[in-house]
Design a protein around this motif. Structure first.
Motif, PDB file in Angstrom:
ATOM      1  N   GLY A 188      -1.409 -17.696  -6.828  1.00 44.34           N
ATOM      2  CA  GLY A 188      -0.651 -18.819  -6.287  1.00 44.34           C
ATOM      3  C   GLY A 188      -1.495 -19.687  -5.369  1.00 44.34           C
ATOM      4  N   THR A 201       4.138 -21.371  -9.046  1.00 44.90           N
ATOM      5  CA  THR A 201       3.930 -22.668  -8.386  1.00 44.90           C
ATOM      6  C   THR A 201       5.017 -23.680  -8.727  1.00 44.90           C
ATOM      7  OG1 THR A 201       2.515 -23.447 -10.187  1.00 44.90           O
ATOM      8  CG2 THR A 201       1.423 -22.335  -8.340  1.00 44.90           C
ATOM      9  N   LEU A 233      -1.125 -23.264  -3.495  1.00 46.55           N
ATOM     10  CA  LEU A 233      -0.102 -22.879  -2.529  1.00 46.55           C
ATOM     11  C   LEU A 233      -0.743 -22.335  -1.258  1.00 46.55           C
ATOM     12  CD1 LEU A 233       2.479 -20.960  -4.780  1.00 46.55           C
ATOM     13  CD2 LEU A 233       2.479 -23.385  -4.175  1.00 46.55           C
ATOM     14  N   GLN A 254       0.477 -29.230 -12.079  1.00 48.94           N
ATOM     15  CA  GLN A 254       0.865 -27.821 -12.007  1.00 48.94           C
ATOM     16  C   GLN A 254       1.397 -27.408 -13.374  1.00 48.94           C
ATOM     17  OE1 GLN A 254       0.284 -25.521 -10.057  1.00 48.94           O
ATOM     18  NE2 GLN A 254      -0.037 -26.340  -8.007  1.00 48.94           N
TER      19      GLN A 254
END
Length: 305
Positions: free
Chosen positions: A96, A146, A101, A72
């Motif tokens: 996202g 994130t 996510l 990430q």
């Protein structure tokens, strides 16, 4: 976590623009990647992000080849990449989710970061209707949505007023304190001094200076003193020192309200002070020189100025 760039080289059309770039940064620290336009900062960042490949060299994370797709990463490019015709909320949620996510978590994080950036009221507005400063804050919210462990910021303060700059400064400082690994590229040296423990200065595709900022400042200040007088202008004082102190010092720089001088011997400080007193110079200030990052940058990368 330690990110290392080792001997990175890149050519475009037979023209080598990076000539062996090397630096490193660890979690809980920020590295200031500095250089004039065309120095190679953005090219280096794009290789880090695997936008394109380097011709030689390596990027390592904890000693192993770094694949940004497996981590990430919060990346804020200099050329902003959000969609002006879309609402703030729908694109932050979309981006996202695109980065792994769930829809619920993306919405939750979107609301959290818009609140932190003080732009919650614009959640359902199209991005193009926001001021430049608020668009910039939305861009940083996207970068952090994130909760990335690696954050790369390319000119994050460009065009911001002092109020919006302070909000971004607080958020970035918080990320560093939380142990994130931050690479920070900016022309605004005051921000780099505030955030970055380490710097790497690029010039024409080479690293011309790198290391701990405190140690670099200490080294650049070594053998230099600052002198100013209550009665004489810096130009008048410079003329006197060149005439009668030539055995002890060199006048390096005449500034608006002071002189920067360089000692000719490491033990000359006391001798210079004694002679100034003997000559009845009405001293306003006499002490060690601590350069600003801007002074260091100009000296190392200001060859074309």
């Amino acid at each position: 976590m330690k990110l290392e760039v080792r001997d990175l080289r890149k050519s475009f059309g037979g023209n080598e623009v990076l000539h062996g770039i090397s630096f490193s940064v660890e979690s809980g620290n920020a590295l200031g990647l500095l250089g004039r336009n065309g120095a190679g900062k953005t090219t280096t960042i794009r290789i880090l992000m695997n936008v394109f490949k380097g011709n030689a060299g390596a990027v390592l994370l904890d000693g192993k080849p770094f694949d940004p797709a497996k981590h990430q990463i919060g990346y804020m490019p200099e050329e902003r990449g959000l969609y002006p015709k879309k609402t703030v909320s729908e694109q932050l949620i979309y981006l996202g989710m695109l980065r792994g996510l769930s829809a619920k978590k993306a919405k939750e994080n979107m609301k959290k970061w818009l609140a932190k950036m003080e732009v919650s009221e614009y959640e359902n507005r199209k991005l193009e209707t926001l001021s430049k400063g608020n668009q910039q804050k939305v861009q940083l919210a996207q970068t952090l949505i994130t909760d990335p462990k690696i954050i790369i910021l390319d000119e994050p303060f460009s065009g911001l007023d002092p109020v919006n700059s302070q909000i971004l400064k607080d958020v970035i400082s918080e990320q560093i304190q939380q142990g994130k690994l931050v690479i920070f590229s900016s022309h605004q040296m005051s921000y780099v001094e505030e955030f970055c423990q380490q710097i790497a200065i690029l010039n024409h595709g080479d690293v011309v200076l790198s290391g701990e900022l405190k140690e670099i400042k200490r080294e650049f200040g070594r053998d230099r003193l600052v002198v100013s007088s209550l009665e004489e202008t810096p130009e008048e004082l410079a003329h006197r020192l060149r005439d009668t102190f030539a055995d002890l010092l060199e006048v390096e720089k005449v500034q608006k309200d002071r002189l920067i001088i360089r000692k000719k011997a490491s033990d000359a400080k006391l001798k210079i002070l004694e002679r100034l007193v003997e000559q009845d110079v009405d001293l306003e200030f006499f002490g060690m020189y601590e350069p600003s990052l801007n002074d260091i940058f100009v000296e190392k990368a200001g060859d074309e100025a």
